[in-house]
Design an enzyme around this catalytic site. Structure first.
Site, PDB file in Angstrom:
ATOM      1  N   ASN A  30      52.655  21.238  53.883  1.00 45.05           N
ATOM      2  CA  ASN A  30      53.784  20.484  53.345  1.00 45.05           C
ATOM      3  C   ASN A  30      54.215  21.226  52.082  1.00 45.05           C
ATOM      4  OD1 ASN A  30      55.579  18.698  52.289  1.00 45.05           O
ATOM      5  ND2 ASN A  30      54.201  16.934  52.287  1.00 45.05           N
ATOM      6  N   ARG A  85      55.636  20.340  57.812  1.00 44.14           N
ATOM      7  CA  ARG A  85      56.430  19.123  57.610  1.00 44.14           C
ATOM      8  C   ARG A  85      57.813  19.566  57.120  1.00 44.14           C
ATOM      9  NH1 ARG A  85      56.300  14.621  52.901  1.00 44.14           N
ATOM     10  NH2 ARG A  85      57.799  13.274  53.920  1.00 44.14           N
ATOM     11  N   HIS A 122      60.218   9.040  56.598  1.00 42.81           N
ATOM     12  CA  HIS A 122      58.838   8.580  56.876  1.00 42.81           C
ATOM     13  C   HIS A 122      58.585   8.486  58.381  1.00 42.81           C
ATOM     14  CE1 HIS A 122      58.642   6.083  52.858  1.00 42.81           C
ATOM     15  NE2 HIS A 122      58.171   7.314  52.678  1.00 42.81           N
ATOM     16  N   HIS A 161      55.808   0.741  56.018  1.00 42.00           N
ATOM     17  CA  HIS A 161      55.166   1.798  55.222  1.00 42.00           C
ATOM     18  C   HIS A 161      55.424   1.496  53.750  1.00 42.00           C
ATOM     19  CE1 HIS A 161      54.194   6.222  54.466  1.00 42.00           C
ATOM     20  NE2 HIS A 161      54.755   5.843  53.332  1.00 42.00           N
ATOM     21  N   ASN A 169      54.494   4.776  47.438  1.00 42.35           N
ATOM     22  CA  ASN A 169      55.407   4.864  46.303  1.00 42.35           C
ATOM     23  C   ASN A 169      56.846   4.843  46.822  1.00 42.35           C
ATOM     24  OD1 ASN A 169      55.784   4.867  43.582  1.00 42.35           O
ATOM     25  ND2 ASN A 169      55.890   7.104  43.462  1.00 42.35           N
ATOM     26  N   ARG A 173      62.619   3.744  43.122  1.00 45.99           N
ATOM     27  CA  ARG A 173      63.942   3.696  43.771  1.00 45.99           C
ATOM     28  C   ARG A 173      64.379   2.257  43.982  1.00 45.99           C
ATOM     29  NH1 ARG A 173      62.192   7.265  48.583  1.00 45.99           N
ATOM     30  NH2 ARG A 173      61.222   8.938  47.400  1.00 45.99           N
ATOM     31  N   ILE A 185      50.084   0.904  49.359  1.00 46.65           N
ATOM     32  CA  ILE A 185      50.138  -0.538  49.083  1.00 46.65           C
ATOM     33  C   ILE A 185      49.834  -1.330  50.366  1.00 46.65           C
ATOM     34  CG2 ILE A 185      51.652  -2.424  48.344  1.00 46.65           C
ATOM     35  CD1 ILE A 185      53.219  -0.225  46.704  1.00 46.65           C
ATOM     36  N   GLU A 216      49.928  11.344  58.230  1.00 48.70           N
ATOM     37  CA  GLU A 216      51.053  12.162  58.671  1.00 48.70           C
ATOM     38  C   GLU A 216      50.618  13.576  59.033  1.00 48.70           C
ATOM     39  OE1 GLU A 216      52.767  10.343  55.159  1.00 48.70           O
ATOM     40  OE2 GLU A 216      54.731  10.809  55.995  1.00 48.70           O
TER      41      GLU A 216
HETATM   42  P1  AMP Z   1      51.133   6.219  48.424  1.00 53.59           P
HETATM   43  O1  AMP Z   1      52.509   6.728  48.033  1.00 53.59           O
HETATM   44  O2  AMP Z   1      51.017   5.900  49.880  1.00 53.59           O
HETATM   45  O3  AMP Z   1      50.009   7.076  47.904  1.00 53.59           O
HETATM   46  O4  AMP Z   1      50.955   4.804  47.669  1.00 53.59           O
HETATM   47  C1  AMP Z   1      50.978   4.705  46.265  1.00 53.59           C
HETATM   48  C2  AMP Z   1      51.036   3.241  45.880  1.00 53.59           C
HETATM   49  O5  AMP Z   1      49.898   2.551  46.417  1.00 53.59           O
HETATM   50  C3  AMP Z   1      50.998   3.016  44.362  1.00 53.59           C
HETATM   51  O6  AMP Z   1      51.981   2.073  43.992  1.00 53.59           O
HETATM   52  C4  AMP Z   1      49.620   2.433  44.152  1.00 53.59           C
HETATM   53  O7  AMP Z   1      49.588   1.578  43.058  1.00 53.59           O
HETATM   54  C5  AMP Z   1      49.439   1.651  45.433  1.00 53.59           C
HETATM   55  N1  AMP Z   1      48.038   1.258  45.641  1.00 53.59           N
HETATM   56  C6  AMP Z   1      46.977   2.034  45.900  1.00 53.59           C
HETATM   57  N2  AMP Z   1      45.843   1.268  45.965  1.00 53.59           N
HETATM   58  C7  AMP Z   1      46.243  -0.024  45.745  1.00 53.59           C
HETATM   59  C8  AMP Z   1      45.557  -1.282  45.685  1.00 53.59           C
HETATM   60  N3  AMP Z   1      44.244  -1.377  45.862  1.00 53.59           N
HETATM   61  N4  AMP Z   1      46.291  -2.393  45.431  1.00 53.59           N
HETATM   62  C9  AMP Z   1      47.617  -2.320  45.263  1.00 53.59           C
HETATM   63  N5  AMP Z   1      48.315  -1.160  45.304  1.00 53.59           N
HETATM   64  C10 AMP Z   1      47.635  -0.031  45.544  1.00 53.59           C
END
Ligand code: AMP
Length: 407
Positions: free
Chosen positions: A7, A95, A184, A212, A215, A245, A335, A388
């Site tokens: 990526n 990717r 995504h 999904h 962030n 966003r 999340i 992914e």
């Molecule tokens: P990603 O872009 O898939 O890595 O997701 C990032 C998001 O996941 C961020 O907002 C993190 O705060 C959230 N995140 C990771 N672990 C947790 C958790 N245990 N509870 C709530 N949010 C989480």
């Protein structure tokens, strides 16, 4: 069969090397700060039972070519290397963010494909150029290996015209290619397949809503295995509330901001992409911090959580309506995989739609695919970790096998 997944971003190259005979990951890592005075190389080796050994070192990484050479050196390292010869890598899966309307499935990269990815640069000016750099560099370093592109937009190319067209002059679509594309896609496709496996049913016979929540965040309505709508649009700014966003807003907002706040186009772009979402509403884009602030009584964090989950719930209702019935609702990404609290907020009050979470199952942490629906829920609610990179490796492997069969 070893497949390297890349990526390539503007100043970084993320990579994972897979053994696609045993479906295991051998190493992963990232070369960062490419072009800066001091670059950063993080490399992780996967040993048995998910134990990993991680190394981080600084070094100069003048450009992407140097970055990839440093990664190859790590793969070949005498002490810790996972391959002995570069020829062991059968293929490189890339990717690529935007495939436009012409590139709608994983594709072997030839000159025609390169030129089509270039044609799509106006649609993804921040991503497609760096993806192309990664492809050029990988071609020169692995000349023996098949190069395959997997597009973020591809899964959404089955969305019908009534769902992807904006009600603006038709010429804008015909000549300007302005329409909903969605992003995504690799993640939505991956979790949709894993959901079908879990349900023990062919994906062609299932109606799903995949959510999904990382962030960046998006949802997809998947009918009989095909995506029929998604929340992101012409760009990844549309749809759900995200880390920074805004998601859906009134399209007249930029004019108002320009006229009444004297903001330039660039400033508005930054406001909506980088200063909005959870961060704009309560000061942080990290969902863990938002939830902590809420528990500490922060009223802005409460508002942010309400706006965030309301938008998801509204789209669940909308997607239920266009699907006609729902077999399975899937939560994924940072999340979606980790926050029982957010999952519960999004699904509360949806019993009439046959969507009911079991709070005990929901709050149990775990790995792999987990079912969190109650016994009386009509729809199965699943938490599925997205992957992914693995999906890109899977698609690349399929192409290798197809070519072998044809020979
Ligand atoms: P990603 O872009 O898939 O890595 O997701 C990032 C998001 O996941 C961020 O907002 C993190 O705060 C959230 N995140 C990771 N672990 C947790 C958790 N245990 N509870 C709530 N949010 C989480």
């Amino acid at each position: 069969m070893k497949i390297l997944v890349i990526n390539s971003g503007s100043s970084s190259i993320k990579y994972q090397l897979f053994d696609m005979v045993h479906h295991t990951v051998l190493t992963s890592g990232i070369a960062e700060k490419i072009g800066e005075d001091e670059g950063l190389l993080t490399h992780e080796i996967y040993q048995s039972n998910e134990h990993t050994v991680k190394s981080v070192k600084t070094c100069t990484i003048t450009n992407h070519r140097v970055g990839l050479i440093r990664i190859v050196d790590l793969l070949l390292d005498q002490a810790d290397g996972v391959i002995r010869d570069i020829l062991e890598i059968s293929a490189v899966g890339h990717r690529v963010v935007h495939g436009g309307e012409t590139l709608h499935s994983p594709t072997v990269i030839d000159e025609k494909v390169i030129s089509a990815i270039k044609d799509n640069i106006p649609l993804a000016p921040l991503h497609n150029p760096s993806n192309l750099t990664g492809i050029e560099v990988a071609k020169s370093i692995f000349p023996h290996a098949l190069q395959v592109a997997v597009f973020d937009t591809a899964f959404h190319q089955t969305i019908p015209i009534k769902a992807f067209l904006y009600a603006i002059p038709f010429d804008m679509y015909e000549k300007g290619r302005i329409r909903k594309y969605g992003f995504h896609g690799t993640s939505h496709a991956y979790v949709a397949e894993r959901a079908a496996e879990y349900m023990g049913r062919p994906k062609g016979g299932l109606n799903l809503i995949t959510i999904h929540l990382g962030n960046g965040a998006s949802m997809a309505a998947v009918k009989n295995g095909e995506c029929i709508d998604t929340t992101m649009g012409f760009t990844p700014l549309a749809g759900l509330v995200m880390g920074t966003r805004c998601g859906d807003v009134d399209p007249a907002l930029p004019f108002f901001l320009a006229e009444n706040f004297g903001m330039s186009l660039q400033e508005i772009n930054t406001l909506l992409n980088k200063e909005s979402g959870l961060k704009g509403l309560c000061g942080t884009n990290d969902m863990r911090e938002v939830i902590t602030k809420y528990h500490q009584g922060d009223s802005r964090a409460k508002i942010a959580l309400d706006v965030y989950s309301y938008r998801i719930k509204k789209y669940i209702g909308a997607y239920f309506a266009i699907l006609g019935s729902l077999d399975c609702l899937v939560f994924t990404a940072g999340i979606g995989e980790n926050s029982a609290y957010i999952r519960n907020l999004c699904c509360s009050g949806l019993g009439q739609l046959g969507i009911e979470i079991d709070s005990e199952r929901n709050s149990k942490a775990g790995k792999g695919v987990r079912e969190i629906s109650s016994l009386s829920s009509i729809a199965t609610i699943l938490v599925i970790p997205t992957n992914e990179e693995f999906k890109i490796a899977e698609e690349t492997k399929k192409i290798i096998e197809l070519r072998r069969q044809k020979k």
